[in-house]
Design an enzyme around this catalytic site. Structure first.
Site, PDB file in Angstrom:
ATOM      1  N   LYS B  76       1.156  -1.540  -0.042  1.00 19.61           N
ATOM      2  CA  LYS B  76      -0.140   0.664   0.049  1.00 19.61           C
ATOM      3  C   LYS B  76       0.389   0.971  -0.059  1.00 19.61           C
ATOM      4  O   LYS B  76       2.048   1.510   0.956  1.00 19.61           O
ATOM      5  CB  LYS B  76      -0.507  -0.156   0.590  1.00 19.61           C
ATOM      6  N   SER B 152     -10.160   1.960   2.618  1.00 19.72           N
ATOM      7  CA  SER B 152      -8.671   2.864   1.521  1.00 19.72           C
ATOM      8  C   SER B 152      -8.390   1.949   1.328  1.00 19.72           C
ATOM      9  O   SER B 152      -6.973   2.552   0.213  1.00 19.72           O
ATOM     10  CB  SER B 152      -8.365   3.834   2.564  1.00 19.72           C
ATOM     11  N   SER B 176     -10.154   0.079   6.937  1.00 18.53           N
ATOM     12  CA  SER B 176      -9.710  -0.090   5.440  1.00 18.53           C
ATOM     13  C   SER B 176      -8.623  -1.329   4.783  1.00 18.53           C
ATOM     14  O   SER B 176      -8.492  -1.246   3.835  1.00 18.53           O
ATOM     15  CB  SER B 176      -8.801   1.965   5.370  1.00 18.53           C
TER      16      SER B 176
END
Lengths: 481, 485
Positions: B76, B152, B176
């Site tokens: 990420k 997210s 998330s």
């Protein structure tokens, strides 16, 4: 109306840089004077993703300070973030302590004009220093040096117990002495290691309510603190007596003019939006840790002074001077111990001759060419009558010039005192033989000539004859008995 | 190769069926062809991946490899990676090349020997539930390109769901990891707060942020989480306790476990189809020997409001460092310092990030702090207490991960509150700091539904064990989206 109808109310905030090797929340070096930004690691720069880790040495130093002013040490204290934007504050917030500081409710006794007064210490909290904005050497731009950012500080906040600039300076000097004694701060005010904000207000004598206060920021010498507070007191009285009102504001002291000027008014002040720093857990301090740290506390100035009076029979003044700084006190004690000489004699030599010279040169005891063992060597030769006071001075001067220790100088220069009666009598005989006229006059009652003969004997012995012996022997010899 | 489990890939590497270089090339080729459809990567680090793969092949040959050596992974884009752009999907950090590695990155690459394929797209600064707030454009859900992948960690889940990476790191502040995993048929776990180091993980809300993993099975997740976890002296909030053997935990049977079903998570908000899937999953677990009982989490409904005080408050503070002075976006042609701040931040941050900074600044302001921040912290303590009491009665808590399946782009962008309610089931675990995960439990109209499991502190091994046993008995997690299989 006159100034004597007014009373000043003063509270001081002192920022004291802790002398840890590394920063409060990172492993970056804290040494002063490095090339700009060479001591700014990722944490100091506040790079994305970095996290603070508390330096245990800084915590221990803060606790030491608290213990030395009889304060309460918080068993649980919390770091908070104080927010404002400024280019030398990398994260946009300063990690400080707000609601739960490490140290609270301490006291400091000061002496002003012979009277002792107790000043309350509200709190002392740990925080990180900001960097420096450099406006010189940059046209239309500002240079940022983050070497200082993240240096550990304790901010020591006094109660508004101070009533004059003299008291303020006495408080600061005492505080300065303690933190230096504790070895938690180098005390260098010019480099900003110990700096002061002064909160000043005035009120009519006899009233209880405080007046509106102003805060004068970052005053970095005792003399400036004195001047800034005096200026501020006078200014405030003038404003009020002129029918005006004091505005709560932050002011700056200008050492050039000796005046303070407004920097920002309260309405412009930041809302710091304090909240507990979620990157740092509350700091838990156990009783055991506090006791362990207490055991490492050095003897503090006051206790040491009292001991010097009791143990060495020194006058309070001498003891006060000698205990003014830890290294000086250590120096004195080494000299007394190694020489076995009279402690008062040692004190006189150190205070008058040694410190006198060092002060003139602007040096501290650490800079002295004459080390404590060397000074002890000199005192020893006075104690055993090898040297007269006069010869000792000569040896002292030679030591100051780096000519080695006392015994080496005595041998090389042949400065050993003549104490043998026979040897002195031989010189006296020589002098009497050489000055028959003066001898006759003396014996006719011209007593004043005694000094002349002493001088001649000392001269003939190249100053080495023991003055007491000369006096004693000369009297008999001149009398011709 | 892109449908194999990590265990299979590990065996394949060890027995020289293929090299790490070949494996890496396979995924890089898939990224090349398929990612334009879903936009799951911000940066692909092909060159670095191949050199890491070669190093992994050498380690395998030398016999110094770990189970994960040579297996590719996607990061990420909020984990700092030395020498590689770390953008947080923000214009603010579009040109930020991290000068250091996050602890997670060090553990997975330098220590475990995994190969980094690239940096995954996400909501800007991890603020969002749909991946629509990224400066690099939205990520599309491989199951339906007209729908969001969740957020997210939208890029991480899309990449794994589409078979562009075998596994990916992710982070979870309010859901998330779990919400996007649910919307893309993945297994995602957010461990206990403090289990995975936050050092080098760009902060959104420090007291809630926790790194984790999204994978195609609980077993895959266990391998990677094992390597990511552990005490880090660089993170003061890191837990100083040994990491359980997560792989051994996979073998624990479900039989005899008591699973709590909190009424507060089974209310009206849930879509009918989702309800049916969750009910079926409960039946499956019961058939495996679990006993499901009602449990109370009375303060859970306060999660969303408490979260939207605490998270923005911390975010407003954490994001203060982006001021255009030392790194990140700096506005051009400014007249003074104040304008530098305003323009740099105004241009560098997107609308959602700005909204949260405003909210956070407000709740921390003088005169409002007690009413908002302190109050929210109290609620937080109540929620933690609820869980503590619940875990005295049950071993695990089961709930849906989301109220509904993936929604369409733009559906909730104009209504921030509707968007925030997406996290209604996931936020409580963050506020309490307990571990929680989502695993595939079925489909509604061809779109995946996630089942959420929450456990007591440091019970990752048990959570993954239950998920693994469930996955031994079901095949939902093996489904791949059409066009990517």
């Amino acid at each position: 109306m006159a100034q004597h109808e007014w009373e000043a109310v003063i509270g001081l905030e002192v920022h004291c840089q802790l002398s840890t090797k590394t920063k409060i929340f990172s492993g970056a070096n804290t040494a002063y004077g490095a090339e700009p930004n060479t001591q700014a690691d990722a944490v100091t720069l506040g790079l994305p993703g970095v996290l603070p880790v508390l330096n245990g040495a800084a915590l221990e130093m803060a606790i030491k300070f608290g213990l030395s002013v009889d304060a309460q040490i918080a068993r649980r204290c919390v770091f908070a973030r104080k927010h404002y934007f400024y280019p030398d504050l990398p994260k946009g917030y300063q990690i400080s302590q707000y609601e739960l500081p490490i140290v609270e409710h301490g006291v400091l006794d000061i002496e002003v004009n012979g009277a002792t007064k107790r000043i309350g210490i509200t709190r002392a909290h740990m925080e990180e220093d900001a960097g420096k904005s450099l406006h010189e050497n940059f046209v239309g731009e500002t240079g940022i040096d983050l070497n200082r950012a993240g240096t550990p500080l304790i901010e020591i906040v006094s109660e508004p117990d101070i009533r004059s600039s003299d008291e303020a300076v006495a408080y600061l000097k005492k505080l300065h002495q303690i933190v230096v004694y504790l070895g938690i701060c180098d005390g260098n005010m010019q480099e900003g290691s110990f700096r002061c904000d002064a909160n000043v207000s005035v009120r009519r004598k006899g009233t209880e309510k405080f007046g509106t206060r102003t805060e004068t920021k970052n005053i970095n010498s005792f003399r400036y603190v004195h001047a800034a507070i005096d200026f501020e007191i006078e200014r405030q009285i003038e404003v009020i007596e002129g029918g005006g009102k004091i505005i709560q504001e932050t002011r700056l002291y200008n050492p050039g003019t000796g005046e303070t000027r407004s920097m920002r008014v309260k309405e412009d002040a930041n809302d710091y939006r304090y909240f507990p720093d979620p990157d740092l857990l509350p700091v838990i301090v156990t009783d055991d840790e506090i006791e362990r740290i207490r055991a490492t506390l050095p003897e503090l100035p006051e206790a040491k002074r009292d001991r010097f009076v009791a143990q060495y029979g020194l006058p309070v003044y001498d003891a006060g001077v000698l205990t003014g700084e830890g290294p000086l006190a250590d120096y004195y004690e080494t000299v007394v111990k190694d020489s076995g000489a009279d402690p008062k004699l040692c004190a006189n030599w150190i205070i008058t001759d040694l410190l006198g010279g060092l002060n003139k040169a602007g040096h501290g005891i650490q800079d002295s060419v004459i080390t404590a063992p060397m000074m002890a060597g000199l005192m020893k030769r006075m104690a055993d009558n090898t040297l007269s006071g006069k010869l000792a001075k000569e040896v002292f001067e030679a030591m100051s010039d780096g000519e080695g220790d006392a015994d080496a100088i005595i041998d090389r220069k042949g400065l050993r005192q003549i104490t043998d009666d026979g040897a002195i009598l031989a010189v006296i005989q020589q002098v009497m033989d050489a000055n028959p006229g003066q001898l006759a006059q003396y014996r006719e009652g011209k007593d004043k000539l005694f000094g002349f003969f002493v001088g001649q004997v000392m001269k003939a012995s190249q100053g080495k004859a023991n003055p007491d012996a000369v006096n004693r022997l000369l009297k008999t010899a001149l009398a011709g008995e | 190769m892109h449908t194999s489990s990590l265990k299979k890939l590990s065996e394949g590497l060890r027995t020289r069926q293929f090299s790490s270089r070949e494996l890496t090339q396979h995924f890089l080729a898939r990224i090349d062809t398929l990612d334009p459809q879903i936009n799951s990567f911000i940066t692909v680090t092909a060159e670095r991946a191949l050199s890491q793969a070669d190093a992994a092949d050498r380690r395998i040959a030398e016999g110094t490899a770990t189970a994960l050596t040579g297996i590719p992974i996607a990061q990420k884009d909020l984990f700092c990676t030395e020498g590689v752009r770390t953008s947080c999907a923000s214009r603010m950090l579009d040109r930020f090349i991290a000068p250091y590695d996050a602890t997670v990155v060090k553990k997975l690459h330098a220590e475990a020997g995994m190969v980094m394929l690239g940096k995954c797209n996400m909501d800007e600064f991890a603020m969002g539930s749909s991946n629509e707030t990224s400066w690099y454009g939205p990520v599309k859900n491989p199951w339906d390109l007209n729908r969001v992948p969740g957020g997210s960690s939208g890029g991480s889940v899309a990449a794994v769901a589409a078979g562009l990476a075998p596994v990916a790191t992710a982070t979870d502040t309010g859901g998330s990891i779990r919400q996007p995993a649910a919307l893309t048929n993945l297994t995602g776990i957010k461990p206990t707060y403090g289990r995975v180091s936050r050092f080098g993980m760009i902060a959104f809300a420090s007291s809630l942020d926790q790194g984790g993993v999204v994978a195609r099975s609980a077993e895959d997740a266990a391998y990677v989480l094992q390597a990511m976890s552990g005490f880090d002296p660089l993170d003061s909030t890191s837990a100083d306790r040994p990491v359980d053997d997560l792989l051994a935990g996979l073998q624990h049977p479900i039989s005899g476990l008591k699973i709590g079903l909190p009424a507060e998570f089974f209310g009206d908000g849930m879509a009918v189809g989702v309800r049916a899937v969750i009910d079926a999953a409960i039946k499956t677990l019961e058939s495996l020997g679990a006993r499901c009982v009602p449990v109370q989490l009375p303060n859970a409904p306060l999660s969303v409001p408490a979260y939207y005080v605490v998270a923005p408050a911390e975010a407003s503070s954490n994001l203060s460092r982006y001021d255009g002075v030392r790194f990140g976006h700096r506005a051009e042609g400014v007249k003074n310092l104040e304008e530098l701040y305003k323009k740099s931040r105004g241009e560098g941050f997107g609308a959602e990030v700005q909204r949260r900074i405003m909210m956070g600044t407000y709740v921390l302001s003088h005169g409002y702090y007690d009413a908002y921040y302190l109050q929210a912290q109290k609620v937080r303590r109540l929620i933690s207490r609820d869980f503590k009491q619940a875990f005295e009665q049950v071993d695990l808590i089961l709930a849906p991960t989301t109220t509904d399946v993936a929604f369409r782009f733009g559906e909730k962008t104009d209504d921030p509150v509707a968007m925030y309610l997406n996290d209604v089931y996931t936020i409580a675990a963050n506020l309490a700091g307990i571990p929680a995960m989502s695993l595939p439990a079925g489909f509604v109209d061809g779109l995946p539904v996630g089942l959420q499991l929450m456990g007591n502190y440091f019970s990752e091994a048990r959570l993954l064990g239950v998920a693994h046993q469930y996955q031994q008995a079901t095949a939902w997690h093996t489904q791949m989206p059409k066009g990517f299989n």
